[in-house]
Every structure is written in structure tokens, then in C-alpha cells.
Design a protein around this motif. Structure first.
Motif, PDB file in Angstrom:
ATOM      1  N   PRO A  27     -15.137  79.988 -64.761  1.00  0.00           N
ATOM      2  CA  PRO A  27     -13.809  80.429 -64.312  1.00  0.00           C
ATOM      3  C   PRO A  27     -12.735  79.449 -64.752  1.00  0.00           C
ATOM      4  N   ALA A  28     -11.501  79.963 -64.867  1.00  0.00           N
ATOM      5  CA  ALA A  28     -10.370  79.104 -65.216  1.00  0.00           C
ATOM      6  C   ALA A  28     -10.182  78.052 -64.132  1.00  0.00           C
ATOM      7  N   ARG A  29      -9.806  76.845 -64.541  1.00  0.00           N
ATOM      8  CA  ARG A  29      -9.590  75.765 -63.590  1.00  0.00           C
ATOM      9  C   ARG A  29      -8.276  76.000 -62.836  1.00  0.00           C
ATOM     10  N   PHE A  30      -8.286  75.697 -61.549  1.00  0.00           N
ATOM     11  CA  PHE A  30      -7.121  75.938 -60.710  1.00  0.00           C
ATOM     12  C   PHE A  30      -6.726  74.635 -60.021  1.00  0.00           C
ATOM     13  N   PHE A  31      -5.476  74.222 -60.233  1.00  0.00           N
ATOM     14  CA  PHE A  31      -4.993  72.960 -59.686  1.00  0.00           C
ATOM     15  C   PHE A  31      -3.838  73.212 -58.722  1.00  0.00           C
ATOM     16  N   VAL A  32      -3.681  72.317 -57.757  1.00  0.00           N
ATOM     17  CA  VAL A  32      -2.534  72.356 -56.855  1.00  0.00           C
ATOM     18  C   VAL A  32      -1.923  70.961 -56.777  1.00  0.00           C
ATOM     19  N   LEU A  33      -0.637  70.924 -56.468  1.00  0.00           N
ATOM     20  CA  LEU A  33       0.024  69.657 -56.193  1.00  0.00           C
ATOM     21  C   LEU A  33      -0.188  69.280 -54.726  1.00  0.00           C
ATOM     22  N   LEU A  34      -0.263  67.971 -54.484  1.00  0.00           N
ATOM     23  CA  LEU A  34      -0.404  67.456 -53.126  1.00  0.00           C
ATOM     24  C   LEU A  34       0.718  66.451 -52.854  1.00  0.00           C
ATOM     25  N   PRO A  35       1.912  66.912 -52.514  1.00  0.00           N
ATOM     26  CA  PRO A  35       2.979  65.974 -52.135  1.00  0.00           C
ATOM     27  C   PRO A  35       2.563  65.223 -50.875  1.00  0.00           C
ATOM     28  N   LYS A  36       2.599  63.897 -50.931  1.00  0.00           N
ATOM     29  CA  LYS A  36       2.083  63.077 -49.835  1.00  0.00           C
ATOM     30  C   LYS A  36       3.184  62.225 -49.220  1.00  0.00           C
ATOM     31  N   LEU A  37       3.321  62.323 -47.900  1.00  0.00           N
ATOM     32  CA  LEU A  37       4.204  61.455 -47.133  1.00  0.00           C
ATOM     33  C   LEU A  37       3.306  60.723 -46.140  1.00  0.00           C
ATOM     34  N   HIS A  38       2.972  59.482 -46.462  1.00  0.00           N
ATOM     35  CA  HIS A  38       1.992  58.741 -45.681  1.00  0.00           C
ATOM     36  C   HIS A  38       2.378  58.652 -44.206  1.00  0.00           C
ATOM     37  N   LEU A  39       1.387  58.756 -43.338  1.00  0.00           N
ATOM     38  CA  LEU A  39       1.617  58.556 -41.915  1.00  0.00           C
ATOM     39  C   LEU A  39       1.888  57.088 -41.618  1.00  0.00           C
ATOM     40  N   VAL A  40       1.383  56.205 -42.460  1.00  0.00           N
ATOM     41  CA  VAL A  40       1.728  54.783 -42.441  1.00  0.00           C
ATOM     42  C   VAL A  40       1.953  54.371 -43.887  1.00  0.00           C
ATOM     43  N   ARG A  41       3.090  53.750 -44.167  1.00  0.00           N
ATOM     44  CA  ARG A  41       3.439  53.383 -45.543  1.00  0.00           C
ATOM     45  C   ARG A  41       3.401  51.871 -45.692  1.00  0.00           C
ATOM     46  N   SER A  42       2.825  51.416 -46.785  1.00  0.00           N
ATOM     47  CA  SER A  42       2.779  49.987 -47.087  1.00  0.00           C
ATOM     48  C   SER A  42       3.992  49.627 -47.938  1.00  0.00           C
ATOM     49  N   VAL A  43       4.830  48.740 -47.424  1.00  0.00           N
ATOM     50  CA  VAL A  43       6.082  48.368 -48.085  1.00  0.00           C
ATOM     51  C   VAL A  43       6.141  46.849 -48.233  1.00  0.00           C
ATOM     52  N   LEU A  44       6.486  46.397 -49.427  1.00  0.00           N
ATOM     53  CA  LEU A  44       6.633  44.961 -49.670  1.00  0.00           C
ATOM     54  C   LEU A  44       8.102  44.637 -49.892  1.00  0.00           C
ATOM     55  N   PHE A  45       8.656  43.829 -48.994  1.00  0.00           N
ATOM     56  CA  PHE A  45      10.001  43.294 -49.173  1.00  0.00           C
ATOM     57  C   PHE A  45       9.848  41.977 -49.927  1.00  0.00           C
ATOM     58  N   PHE A  46      10.637  41.812 -50.964  1.00  0.00           N
ATOM     59  CA  PHE A  46      10.357  40.769 -51.950  1.00  0.00           C
ATOM     60  C   PHE A  46      10.335  39.360 -51.370  1.00  0.00           C
ATOM     61  N   HIS A  47      11.169  39.098 -50.370  1.00  0.00           N
ATOM     62  CA  HIS A  47      11.189  37.749 -49.784  1.00  0.00           C
ATOM     63  C   HIS A  47       9.929  37.449 -48.986  1.00  0.00           C
ATOM     64  N   GLU A  48       9.107  38.480 -48.743  1.00  0.00           N
ATOM     65  CA  GLU A  48       7.871  38.292 -47.988  1.00  0.00           C
ATOM     66  C   GLU A  48       6.637  38.199 -48.885  1.00  0.00           C
ATOM     67  N   LEU A  49       6.845  38.174 -50.189  1.00  0.00           N
ATOM     68  CA  LEU A  49       5.724  38.049 -51.126  1.00  0.00           C
ATOM     69  C   LEU A  49       4.958  36.754 -50.872  1.00  0.00           C
ATOM     70  N   ARG A  50       3.646  36.863 -50.789  1.00  0.00           N
ATOM     71  CA  ARG A  50       2.782  35.705 -50.612  1.00  0.00           C
ATOM     72  C   ARG A  50       1.906  35.524 -51.853  1.00  0.00           C
ATOM     73  N   ILE A  51       1.922  34.326 -52.405  1.00  0.00           N
ATOM     74  CA  ILE A  51       1.132  34.018 -53.602  1.00  0.00           C
ATOM     75  C   ILE A  51       0.141  32.920 -53.250  1.00  0.00           C
ATOM     76  N   LYS A  52      -1.118  33.214 -53.351  1.00  0.00           N
ATOM     77  CA  LYS A  52      -2.148  32.225 -53.045  1.00  0.00           C
ATOM     78  C   LYS A  52      -2.139  31.115 -54.093  1.00  0.00           C
ATOM     79  N   LYS A  53      -2.447  29.901 -53.633  1.00  0.00           N
ATOM     80  CA  LYS A  53      -2.487  28.764 -54.550  1.00  0.00           C
ATOM     81  C   LYS A  53      -3.493  28.992 -55.671  1.00  0.00           C
ATOM     82  N   SER A  54      -4.586  29.675 -55.348  1.00  0.00           N
ATOM     83  CA  SER A  54      -5.629  29.903 -56.346  1.00  0.00           C
ATOM     84  C   SER A  54      -5.174  30.820 -57.476  1.00  0.00           C
ATOM     85  N   VAL A  55      -4.084  31.582 -57.229  1.00  0.00           N
ATOM     86  CA  VAL A  55      -3.590  32.526 -58.236  1.00  0.00           C
ATOM     87  C   VAL A  55      -2.449  31.923 -59.049  1.00  0.00           C
TER      88      VAL A  55
END
Length: 260
Positions: free
Chosen positions: A83-111
Motif C-alpha cells: 500500500p501507499a505510505r501515509f504520513f501525518v504531521l505531529l505539531p508538538k507543544l511540550h507539556l514541559v519545555r526545556s529552555v536555556l537562558f544564555f547567562h545560565e550556561l554551565r560548562i564543565k571543566k573537563s569540556v
């Protein structure tokens, strides 16, 4: 700018599964408003139109645009031809979103010692990076028609054929001139939403994200939308925000000029 409840609910269409169905005639912002106001408990909506402008409007409203293939292997296992392949779009609005504010960036010494070894490049080899993401992670949500939409929107960005302010972009790091890690996502005004990425050697993926965050900060972006919360995102300094708070932040930032 604060998120406020709509004066009246937008008429939404619900599928038997309980998911909201969105089509090209809908006002995507008002769909989001009513989802928030009614306490919609699903992360995904469904749509069937693989139209570039429609996908762009979903992105402009703050959705992460994903996709999937609808399959029924038992019913069609022995069908010839298949059969022909059938696709749908899944617009997603997370119930919890991960957001990084730049002043809160953490860089490990090992990196930190690895950062000078790599060069960040923006919007080079977009299609190669996207294809690599598909190769490594599969087509569960980066389906062929969605991949084609992303590529077409990228090709048209900055040209007379551009039909949406949402612009697919890529970030990649190179070591000694060789591509070692990259990701693709979507820019809308002063927000970058990360979609998918990969790395080919240890630490390269982390370095790519750190250099990308530093670049976004210097370029005047407000924050990095990292999508679904995961431990490695929290380790970089990302915080979890509610969908209402995310929409408030997103709408305040999407009015800026979009990177091309």
C-alpha cells in the motif's frame, strides 16, 4: 508581554483519540491559546497537510513540527503491491519545555579544554547534516516528506520564494576541517528551537552545543528552545518551563529579525 487567556475559545476539532486536528485554515496562534486555556493534556496535535507554508505557520506559533508514518503491518503484510505510505504531521507543544537562558550556561571543566579544538560554522552543509541526523536516528519522526519540507524551507530562506519567517538552520563544528558534529533546528525571530543533532566523536556534540549557545548570545537571541527535557540539557543549565510560560517567552522573542 504576558500570556493571557483568549476572550473566547477557538473552535477546535478533536479526533476520536482525543488529539486536536489542525488544518491549513486554522489560526495557529489561537489554536495554541485554546490548548492552554482548556488544559489540553496531550503534547501532540495531528495534521495531514505537508504544505511548506502551513508547516511554517505552525513553527511561527511555537510548535515543534514532527511527523510519523501511519502503518498497519498486519492488515497489509502480504499485500502486493504494498500500500501507499501515509504520513501525518505531529505539531508538538511540550507539556514541559526545556529552555536555556544564555547567562545560565554551565560548562564543565573537563569540556573547556576541547572548545579551542573546534570551529563552529552556521548554515553550512544544512542538507548533509539533516541527512546525517536521519541516517543515525532514523525516520520515526523525521519522515521523508517532513525532511523535504525542511530542505525546501531552507533553500527558500532569504529568497523571493520565502513564505514564512520561520527559517531552518544548521550549526556544526569542524576539527581540522572535518565535520564532527552538527544539528538542525528552526529560528523564529530571536528564538532558536533545536530539532535534531548528531556527533561523530566524544565531546564533539557537547562542544557544538556550547559554541552554538555562545554564538546565539552574541547574535542577540533571547534563549535556546531545547524541546523535551533531558538530563544532558539540564547539565548545560537548561531549566524546565510550563507551556504557558514558554508561549509568553516565545511570543515576546519571535518579533525580532529572523536569521537567514
Amino acid at each position: 508581554m504576558r500570556y493571557t487567556l483568549p476572550m473566547s475559545f477557538y473552535p477546535l476539532r478533536y479526533l476520536p483519540s482525543g488529539h486536536i486536528f489542525i488544518d491549513t485554515r486554522d489560526d495557529c496562534d489561537r489554536v495554541v491559546d485554546t490548548m492552554l486555556a482548556t488544559g489540553y493534556s496531550e503534547e501532540f496535535c495531528l495534521a495531514r497537510d505537508f504544505d511548506e507554508g502551513f508547516a511554517g505557520r505552525l513553527m511561527e506559533a511555537g510548535f515543534l513540527v514532527m511527523s510519523t508514518e501511519i502503518r498497519d503491518y498486519e492488515e497489509h503484510e502480504h499485500t502486493q503491491p504494498p500500500p501507499a505510505r501515509f504520513f501525518v504531521l505531529l505539531p508538538k507543544l511540550h507539556l514541559v519545555r526545556s529552555v536555556l537562558f544564555f547567562h545560565e550556561l554551565r560548562i564543565k571543566k573537563s569540556v573547556r579544554r576541547f572548545l579551542p579544538l573546534y570551529e563552529l560554522r552556521v548554515n553550512t552543509n544544512f542538507e548533509r547534516i539533516l541527512d546525517k541526523c536521519v541516517e543515525i536516528h532514523g525516520t520515526d519522526w523525521l519522515t521523508p516528506p517532513l525532511v523535504e519540507i525542511l530542505k525546501t524551507l531552507r533553500r527558500n530562506t532569504g529568497s523571493p520564494r520565502q513564505i514564512t519567517r520561520a527559517a531552518p538552520v544548521s550549526f556544526a563544528v569542524y576539527r581540522d576541517g572535518e565535520l564532527k558534529a552538527g544539528e538542525i533546528g528552526v529560528v523564529m525571530g530571536r528564538v532558536y528551537s533545536s530539532y535534531s543533532g548528531y556527533h561523530e566523536e566524544d565531546n564533539a556534540g557537547t562542544v557544538q552545543m556550547i559554541l552554538m549557545v555562545q554564538w546565539l548570545k552574541e547574535a542577540g537571541f533571547d534563549f535556546l528552545d531545547m524541546g523535551m527535557p533531558l538530563d544532558y540539557k539540564t547539565a548545560l543549565g537548561a531549566r524546565d518551563v510550563s507551556p504557558g510560560k514558554f508561549v509568553e517567552l516565545f511570543r515576546a522573542a519571535r518579533v525580532g529579525p529572523t536569521l537567514t
